[in-house]
Write a protein that holds these residues in place. Structure first.
Motif, PDB file in Angstrom:
ATOM      1  N   VAL A  63      16.753  -4.653  -6.277  1.00  0.00           N
ATOM      2  CA  VAL A  63      15.863  -4.506  -5.131  1.00  0.00           C
ATOM      3  C   VAL A  63      14.674  -3.690  -5.616  1.00  0.00           C
ATOM      4  CG1 VAL A  63      15.602  -3.632  -2.779  1.00  0.00           C
ATOM      5  CG2 VAL A  63      17.799  -4.579  -3.527  1.00  0.00           C
ATOM      6  N   ILE A  64      13.505  -4.306  -5.715  1.00  0.00           N
ATOM      7  CA  ILE A  64      12.332  -3.680  -6.325  1.00  0.00           C
ATOM      8  C   ILE A  64      11.268  -3.419  -5.276  1.00  0.00           C
ATOM      9  CG2 ILE A  64      10.492  -3.963  -8.035  1.00  0.00           C
ATOM     10  CD1 ILE A  64      12.415  -5.686  -9.647  1.00  0.00           C
ATOM     11  N   ASP A  65      10.756  -2.202  -5.262  1.00  0.00           N
ATOM     12  CA  ASP A  65       9.695  -1.813  -4.343  1.00  0.00           C
ATOM     13  C   ASP A  65       8.364  -2.352  -4.860  1.00  0.00           C
ATOM     14  OD1 ASP A  65       7.641  -0.316  -2.961  1.00  0.00           O
ATOM     15  OD2 ASP A  65       9.215   1.064  -2.315  1.00  0.00           O
ATOM     16  N   LEU A  66       7.642  -3.103  -4.050  1.00  0.00           N
ATOM     17  CA  LEU A  66       6.379  -3.698  -4.491  1.00  0.00           C
ATOM     18  C   LEU A  66       5.263  -2.670  -4.634  1.00  0.00           C
ATOM     19  CD1 LEU A  66       6.229  -7.099  -2.589  1.00  0.00           C
ATOM     20  CD2 LEU A  66       6.545  -6.714  -5.032  1.00  0.00           C
ATOM     21  N   ALA A  67       5.417  -1.490  -4.054  1.00  0.00           N
ATOM     22  CA  ALA A  67       4.388  -0.462  -4.202  1.00  0.00           C
ATOM     23  C   ALA A  67       4.509   0.249  -5.541  1.00  0.00           C
ATOM     24  CB  ALA A  67       4.468   0.543  -3.056  1.00  0.00           C
ATOM     25  N   ALA A 124       0.814  -1.211   0.000  1.00  0.00           N
ATOM     26  CA  ALA A 124       0.000   0.000   0.000  1.00  0.00           C
ATOM     27  C   ALA A 124       0.847   1.260   0.000  1.00  0.00           C
ATOM     28  CB  ALA A 124      -0.940   0.000   1.213  1.00  0.00           C
ATOM     29  N   ALA A 125       2.086   1.161   0.464  1.00  0.00           N
ATOM     30  CA  ALA A 125       2.959   2.332   0.550  1.00  0.00           C
ATOM     31  C   ALA A 125       4.376   1.944   0.151  1.00  0.00           C
ATOM     32  CB  ALA A 125       2.943   2.905   1.974  1.00  0.00           C
ATOM     33  N   VAL A 126       5.122   2.902  -0.380  1.00  0.00           N
ATOM     34  CA  VAL A 126       6.507   2.637  -0.770  1.00  0.00           C
ATOM     35  C   VAL A 126       7.356   2.413   0.475  1.00  0.00           C
ATOM     36  CG1 VAL A 126       6.310   3.967  -2.887  1.00  0.00           C
ATOM     37  CG2 VAL A 126       7.087   5.091  -0.799  1.00  0.00           C
ATOM     38  N   ASN A 127       8.484   1.735   0.265  1.00  0.00           N
ATOM     39  CA  ASN A 127       9.474   1.491   1.316  1.00  0.00           C
ATOM     40  C   ASN A 127       8.912   0.631   2.453  1.00  0.00           C
ATOM     41  OD1 ASN A 127      12.119   1.668   2.219  1.00  0.00           O
ATOM     42  ND2 ASN A 127      11.705   3.471   3.491  1.00  0.00           N
ATOM     43  N   THR A 128       7.993  -0.270   2.107  1.00  0.00           N
ATOM     44  CA  THR A 128       7.474  -1.193   3.117  1.00  0.00           C
ATOM     45  C   THR A 128       7.756  -2.649   2.756  1.00  0.00           C
ATOM     46  OG1 THR A 128       5.298  -1.220   2.047  1.00  0.00           O
ATOM     47  CG2 THR A 128       5.633   0.369   3.842  1.00  0.00           C
ATOM     48  N   LYS A 129       7.640  -2.992   1.469  1.00  0.00           N
ATOM     49  CA  LYS A 129       7.898  -4.362   1.034  1.00  0.00           C
ATOM     50  C   LYS A 129       8.709  -4.345  -0.260  1.00  0.00           C
ATOM     51  CE  LYS A 129       3.692  -6.198   1.017  1.00  0.00           C
ATOM     52  NZ  LYS A 129       2.618  -7.221   1.014  1.00  0.00           N
TER      53      LYS A 129
END
Length: 222
Positions: free
Chosen positions: A155-159, A129-134
C-alpha cells in the motif's frame, strides 16, 4: 595467406613487387587493386575488435547479466561512435557472450468478469498534495528458490511515494490484502477518507478498494 598478402609483406625486403608477382604468377594490376581495396575490410575489422572489447568490458562489469539492449545503452552513455543493438547482438554472438534471461513474469492479476467495475476515483492522477489522501496497491510475485513462491502486497502513499503498509504470504487471497491495509492503518493511525486505487484482480481484495468506504471499513475492523 593469399599471394597478394605475401607480396605486400615481403616486397620491401629484398625483392620488388614485380619480381615477387612474377614468381607467384600474379599480375601487378591485381596486386595493386587488392592493396587499394584491402584497407577498408582491415579498418572494419579493427573497429569491430575495438567494439568487441568494449562490449566484453560492459558485460563483465554487469557480472555477465547484461544483454544486447542494456549493453547498447551503456555504450551510448560512454560516448563514441553510435552503435545499434542489432550490431551489439551480432558481436556478442561472435564472441560467445549472452545476458541473463529473466523468467516469464508470473500473472498476479486475474480479472473477475462477473464483478462490476469499480469507478476510478483518482481519474488517472497519480499525484497527491498531502499524505494519507491517495494510495495505490498491488501484489508482486516473489520467486523463492527451493520452496513455493511468496506474494507481496503493498500500500503506497502517492504523496510520499513510500509504502505505508505491506504484507507477505504464500497465497494471493483477500487476507493478504487486508493484512497490508491493516498495516497501513497502523502506520497512519487511520485511513478513513483516503482513496485506494488498484487493478481489478478477482483474487485481490484491492479490487473494491478504490472506494473510500472499503478503506475505512477494513481499518475499522482490524
Amino acid at each position: 595467406m593469399n599471394r597478394c598478402q605475401f607480396v605486400d609483406d615481403h616486397h620491401h625486403r629484398r625483392h620488388g613487387v614485380k619480381r615477387l608477382c612474377d614468381i607467384l604468377g600474379l599480375s601487378r594490376s591485381s596486386f595493386y587493386y587488392w592493396r587499394r581495396t584491402a584497407a577498408a575490410p582491415a579498418a572494419r575489422q579493427a573497429v569491430e575488435a575495438g567494439l568487441a572489447a568494449r562490449i566484453r568490458k560492459v558485460h563483465q562489469d554487469s557480472d555477465g547479466t547484461y544483454g544486447a539492449p542494456r549493453i547498447t545503452a551503456e555504450l551510448r552513455d560512454e560516448g563514441g561512435p553510435v552503435v545499434n543493438h542489432k550490431r551489439v547482438a551480432r558481436i556478442m554472438r561472435s564472441i560467445g557472450l549472452e545476458g541473463v534471461r529473466l523468467r516469464r513474469g508470473h500473472r498476479t492479476t486475474v480479472a473477475d468478469q462477473a464483478e462490476p467495475k469499480t469507478p476510478d476515483l483518482i481519474g488517472r492522477d497519480f499525484t497527491a498534495a498531502a499524505v494519507n489522501t491517495k494510495y495505490v496497491g498491488d501484489i508482486t510475485y516473489l520467486p523463492v528458490s527451493g520452496t513455493k513462491p511468496l506474494y507481496l502486497a503493498t500500500v503506497i502513499d502517492l504523496a510520499s511515494r513510500r509504502p505505508a503498509g505491506w504484507a507477505i504470504a504464500d497465497h494471493m487471497r483477500t487476507e493478504l490484502v487486508i493484512d497490508a491495509l491493516a498495516a497501513a492503518g497502523r502506520t497512519r493511525g487511520s485511513l478513513a477518507g483516503a482513496v485506494m486505487h488498484t487493478d481489478h484482480g478477482s483474487q485481490d481484495g484491492f479490487n473494491r478498494s478504490s472506494q473510500r468506504w472499503l478503506v475505512g471499513a477494513i481499518v475499522a475492523a482490524r
